[in-house]
Design a protein around this motif. Structure first.
Motif, PDB file in Angstrom:
ATOM      1  N   UNK A 269      -1.478   6.858  -8.837  1.00 53.15           N
ATOM      2  CA  UNK A 269      -2.720   7.475  -8.336  1.00 53.15           C
ATOM      3  C   UNK A 269      -3.635   6.444  -7.681  1.00 53.15           C
ATOM      4  N   UNK A 270      -3.072   5.623  -6.787  1.00 50.69           N
ATOM      5  CA  UNK A 270      -3.870   4.559  -6.192  1.00 50.69           C
ATOM      6  C   UNK A 270      -4.866   5.051  -5.149  1.00 50.69           C
ATOM      7  N   UNK A 271      -4.634   6.208  -4.568  1.00 50.51           N
ATOM      8  CA  UNK A 271      -5.530   6.804  -3.570  1.00 50.51           C
ATOM      9  C   UNK A 271      -5.833   5.819  -2.431  1.00 50.51           C
ATOM     10  N   UNK A 272      -4.817   5.078  -2.041  1.00 50.84           N
ATOM     11  CA  UNK A 272      -4.983   4.066  -0.994  1.00 50.84           C
ATOM     12  C   UNK A 272      -4.816   4.635   0.409  1.00 50.84           C
ATOM     13  N   UNK A 273      -4.169   5.781   0.536  1.00 50.38           N
ATOM     14  CA  UNK A 273      -3.861   6.364   1.842  1.00 50.38           C
ATOM     15  C   UNK A 273      -4.601   7.682   1.994  1.00 50.38           C
ATOM     16  N   UNK A 274      -5.325   7.815   3.107  1.00 51.97           N
ATOM     17  CA  UNK A 274      -6.076   9.044   3.374  1.00 51.97           C
ATOM     18  C   UNK A 274      -5.245  10.086   4.104  1.00 51.97           C
ATOM     19  N   UNK A 275      -4.450   9.640   5.066  1.00 46.73           N
ATOM     20  CA  UNK A 275      -3.655  10.602   5.838  1.00 46.73           C
ATOM     21  C   UNK A 275      -2.405   9.920   6.368  1.00 46.73           C
ATOM     22  N   UNK A 276      -1.342  10.714   6.542  1.00 54.36           N
ATOM     23  CA  UNK A 276      -0.127  10.214   7.178  1.00 54.36           C
ATOM     24  C   UNK A 276       0.233  11.128   8.338  1.00 54.36           C
ATOM     25  N   UNK A 277       0.850  10.537   9.324  1.00 48.50           N
ATOM     26  CA  UNK A 277       1.307  11.295  10.488  1.00 48.50           C
ATOM     27  C   UNK A 277       2.400  12.271  10.065  1.00 48.50           C
ATOM     28  N   UNK A 278       2.573  13.339  10.824  1.00 49.45           N
ATOM     29  CA  UNK A 278       3.625  14.315  10.529  1.00 49.45           C
ATOM     30  C   UNK A 278       4.979  13.615  10.466  1.00 49.45           C
TER      31      UNK A 278
ATOM     32  N   UNK B  93     -10.225   4.279  -4.359  1.00 48.86           N
ATOM     33  CA  UNK B  93      -9.025   3.444  -4.316  1.00 48.86           C
ATOM     34  C   UNK B  93      -8.931   2.658  -5.623  1.00 48.86           C
ATOM     35  N   UNK B  94      -7.725   2.601  -6.199  1.00 43.62           N
ATOM     36  CA  UNK B  94      -7.501   1.884  -7.458  1.00 43.62           C
ATOM     37  C   UNK B  94      -6.761   0.562  -7.183  1.00 43.62           C
ATOM     38  N   UNK B  95      -7.030  -0.406  -8.008  1.00 50.46           N
ATOM     39  CA  UNK B  95      -6.347  -1.692  -7.906  1.00 50.46           C
ATOM     40  C   UNK B  95      -4.952  -1.567  -8.525  1.00 50.46           C
ATOM     41  N   UNK B  96      -3.886  -1.889  -7.788  1.00 54.57           N
ATOM     42  CA  UNK B  96      -2.532  -1.705  -8.336  1.00 54.57           C
ATOM     43  C   UNK B  96      -2.215  -2.601  -9.523  1.00 54.57           C
ATOM     44  N   UNK B  97      -2.985  -3.671  -9.743  1.00 52.85           N
ATOM     45  CA  UNK B  97      -2.772  -4.540 -10.908  1.00 52.85           C
ATOM     46  C   UNK B  97      -3.433  -3.988 -12.168  1.00 52.85           C
TER      47      UNK B  97
ATOM     48  N   UNK C  53      -8.023 -10.712  -1.551  1.00 51.76           N
ATOM     49  CA  UNK C  53      -7.932 -11.598  -2.711  1.00 51.76           C
ATOM     50  C   UNK C  53      -7.782 -10.811  -4.002  1.00 51.76           C
ATOM     51  N   UNK C  54      -8.537  -9.754  -4.138  1.00 51.21           N
ATOM     52  CA  UNK C  54      -8.568  -8.996  -5.383  1.00 51.21           C
ATOM     53  C   UNK C  54      -7.300  -8.167  -5.584  1.00 51.21           C
ATOM     54  N   UNK C  55      -6.608  -7.852  -4.485  1.00 48.67           N
ATOM     55  CA  UNK C  55      -5.343  -7.118  -4.576  1.00 48.67           C
ATOM     56  C   UNK C  55      -4.125  -8.025  -4.406  1.00 48.67           C
ATOM     57  N   UNK C  56      -4.332  -9.330  -4.380  1.00 50.72           N
ATOM     58  CA  UNK C  56      -3.226 -10.272  -4.374  1.00 50.72           C
ATOM     59  C   UNK C  56      -2.436 -10.339  -3.087  1.00 50.72           C
ATOM     60  N   UNK C  57      -3.135 -10.251  -1.929  1.00 47.77           N
ATOM     61  CA  UNK C  57      -2.429 -10.338  -0.643  1.00 47.77           C
ATOM     62  C   UNK C  57      -3.144 -11.337   0.268  1.00 47.77           C
ATOM     63  N   UNK C  58      -2.659 -11.421   1.501  1.00 47.75           N
ATOM     64  CA  UNK C  58      -3.173 -12.331   2.524  1.00 47.75           C
ATOM     65  C   UNK C  58      -3.946 -11.539   3.567  1.00 47.75           C
ATOM     66  N   UNK C  59      -4.994 -12.139   4.103  1.00 50.12           N
ATOM     67  CA  UNK C  59      -5.586 -11.587   5.324  1.00 50.12           C
ATOM     68  C   UNK C  59      -6.067 -12.720   6.200  1.00 50.12           C
ATOM     69  N   UNK C  60      -6.143 -12.437   7.481  1.00 46.53           N
ATOM     70  CA  UNK C  60      -6.753 -13.346   8.454  1.00 46.53           C
ATOM     71  C   UNK C  60      -7.938 -12.621   9.072  1.00 46.53           C
ATOM     72  N   UNK C  61      -9.146 -13.078   8.754  1.00 42.08           N
ATOM     73  CA  UNK C  61     -10.324 -12.607   9.475  1.00 42.08           C
ATOM     74  C   UNK C  61     -10.492 -13.522  10.675  1.00 42.08           C
ATOM     75  N   UNK C  62     -10.213 -13.035  11.873  1.00 46.25           N
ATOM     76  CA  UNK C  62     -10.226 -13.930  13.031  1.00 46.25           C
ATOM     77  C   UNK C  62     -11.631 -14.195  13.560  1.00 46.25           C
ATOM     78  N   UNK C  63     -11.711 -15.149  14.457  1.00 41.83           N
ATOM     79  CA  UNK C  63     -12.940 -15.371  15.207  1.00 41.83           C
ATOM     80  C   UNK C  63     -13.343 -14.064  15.875  1.00 41.83           C
ATOM     81  N   UNK C  64     -14.626 -13.729  15.815  1.00 41.36           N
ATOM     82  CA  UNK C  64     -15.097 -12.497  16.455  1.00 41.36           C
ATOM     83  C   UNK C  64     -14.777 -12.558  17.951  1.00 41.36           C
ATOM     84  N   UNK C  65     -14.049 -11.558  18.448  1.00 44.10           N
ATOM     85  CA  UNK C  65     -13.644 -11.497  19.841  1.00 44.10           C
ATOM     86  C   UNK C  65     -12.160 -11.740  20.057  1.00 44.10           C
ATOM     87  N   UNK C  66     -11.483 -12.321  19.059  1.00 46.43           N
ATOM     88  CA  UNK C  66     -10.038 -12.523  19.214  1.00 46.43           C
ATOM     89  C   UNK C  66      -9.319 -11.183  19.275  1.00 46.43           C
TER      90      UNK C  66
END
Length: 513
Positions: A62-71, A171-175, A214-227
């Motif tokens: 019941x993570x409720x992470x996804x709002x909608x999926x394509x057909x 949304x629930x934290x999977x950990x 960080x809180x869900x144990x994954x990686x992200x890249x926040x790029x320079x604004x405009x990239x």
């Protein structure tokens, strides 16, 4: 003896292959290897991720992470076409045939609503794909659906709980489903962490990529604004908003980011970038790097500091030159100016967004305020809309806004990050990304105790977070951030750190009952 060893290794390989889907959270490179060898198709890949979402999004964990999926049929048709292209020898990019989720504040013109998580926009159908969505489709990615988020990207109330939206729930934290997934890119992060999807796109104004990553144990890249173009993304701030990739590895984040790159003349901040960031995925990317330790952004959790200090020793052992005990020359003195900028730009941005992506009932923030009051039992069940109202009230303060914008950028950038880098001749700065996940509290809201997001967010500079370990059973992240357009050097360090530490452990996704 050699025969016995060979048979043992063969048995191990067969067992590994059979369980790799469930246990290994396959990377884009692993998936492409299987796809190119004919061991897997994009059709099968789409079906697997749809099944995984069906199993644990509203049911199971019941993570409720996804709002909608394509057909399903639309998705399978796209996948078949991409499989046929591959079979004919055409592979568009490293994202060819790979499913992707988008945070539900990003326009698509494929029949998926763009809602910002709000009940008010449940039927909002944009006329065009956002620029980055068009680039993803061009690269051969499959837009599987939209991820849940903190409603209005967490810019509606001063007392909100990250990850909650009136349309998608919490949304629930999977950990640990009793703890926050942070936000506002909550669903994107939780979905990637729980292997609902290989990669997802999130957005950030200040912390909305790096905190949930960080809180869900994954990686992200926040790029320079405009990239990355902001076209077709429901805004908060033209000064600070950016999209960014969310993934289980630095390499996957880079592949997704590369697929979204491109100059967009409709975005005033957009710039043409020709760097191939894949070339910065170096195994020795820490060697010789001068790294500053921002103690000003630590010290708010003893267990987190212990993990952080251990990783600093490992960075040094890998060849990095550590300069410790650093602080911003004037402290974190940009907060008031940032607040002024966000409040002023939000109302302006919403008017511009609805001009480009029209809605039959709404054209301004004032319209949304009135509609929230009308539907308060649904939209304002847990918290109000003080930030909406404050934004509208600040529209007359144009001169104050212009001064605050200039001051905020200078304080966080030239006099903040850049000043520390210059004084100590550094390549980058590091800090713990954010406190460990706190207990969900819909009555009192979020319980932040510390974060490293502010300086890079306000300056518009790049920021990468990578899993660095655990505080008890909850993952925590290490932040690498630096000056404008320094993504390449940050990727080198973050990738090498990830390979060296192998700190990520996948969550056990199961029903909490």
């Amino acid at each position: 003896m050699k025969t016995i060893k060979a048979l043992c290794w063969l048995a191990f390989f067969v067992l590994f292959s059979a369980n790799s889907w469930a246990a290994d959270d396959p990377t884009i490179e692993q998936l492409q290897y299987q796809l190119n060898r004919g061991e897997l198709t994009s059709v099968v890949l789409v079906e697997r991720y749809l099944d995984r979402i069906a199993q644990h999004n509203r049911d199971g964990a019941e993570l409720q992470a996804v709002l909608s999926v394509q057909e399903r049929e639309k998705l399978l048709q796209q996948a078949k076409q991409l499989d046929a292209e591959r079979e004919a020898g055409k592979t568009r990019s490293s994202m060819h045939g790979i499913p992707v989720l988008l945070k539900d504040n990003i326009d698509t013109a494929d029949g998926l609503a763009n809602t910002a998580g709000s009940y008010l926009l449940r039927d909002h159908m944009p006329p065009n794909d956002a620029f980055i969505v068009a680039k993803l489709r061009e690269a051969g990615a499959i837009i599987l659906g939209k991820a849940n988020l903190s409603e209005w990207a967490n810019f509606r109330s001063t007392n909100s709980s990250s990850g909650w939206s009136s349309l998608g729930g919490l949304v629930k934290n999977p950990y640990d489903q009793s703890r926050t997934a942070c936000g506002s890119s909550s669903g994107s992060a939780a979905a990637v962490s729980a292997n609902f999807i290989p990669v997802a796109v999130g957005t950030e104004t200040d912390g909305s990529l790096v905190c949930p990553a960080a809180i869900n144990g994954i990686v992200t890249i926040k790029p320079t604004v405009g990239l990355l173009s902001r076209d077709g993304i429901i805004p908060i701030s033209a000064s600070q908003d950016t999209a960014g990739p969310m993934a289980r590895s630095v390499a996957d984040a880079v592949h997704l980011m590369m697929a979204m790159l491109g100059y967009d003349k409709s975005d005033a901040a957009s710039y043409n970038d020709t760097v191939n960031y894949v070339e910065h995925l170096k195994t020795d990317g820490l060697k010789g790097k001068r790294i500053g330790v921002m103690r000003e952004l630590a010290g708010y959790n003893n267990e987190l500091d212990r993990v952080f200090n251990r990783r600093i020793e490992e960075l040094e052992a890998a060849g990095a030159i550590i300069v410790d005990d650093l602080r911003f020359p004037n402290g974190r003195n940009w907060g008031g100016d940032e607040y002024t900028v966000l409040l002023y730009e939000f109302a302006h941005g919403m008017r511009e967004y609805f001009e480009q992506s029209p809605h039959p009932d709404f054209s301004s923030l004032e319209d949304l305020i009135a509609a929230n009051k009308e539907h308060a039992g649904v939209t304002m069940k847990w918290f109000g809309q003080e930030l909406f109202e404050m934004s509208v009230a600040r529209q007359a303060d144009h001169e104050d806004y212009k001064q605050a914008k200039a001051d905020a950028k200078r304080k966080a950038g030239k006099e903040g990050i850049d000043a520390v880098l210059k004084e100590h001749n550094l390549d980058m700065l590091i800090a713990p990304t954010v406190s460990p996940a706190w207990k969900i509290d819909l009555i009192n809201g979020d319980h932040f105790t510390g974060s490293a997001s502010g300086a890079a967010a306000v300056a518009g500079y790049p920021h990468i977070t990578v899993p660095m370990g655990f505080v008890q059973h909850m993952p925590v992240g290490l932040s690498f951030f630096g000056t404008a357009r320094s993504e390449g050097v940050l990727i080198e360090a973050a990738h090498a750190f990830e390979l060296m530490t192998q700190a990520r452990r996948a969550p056990v996704v199961a029903s909490p009952h």
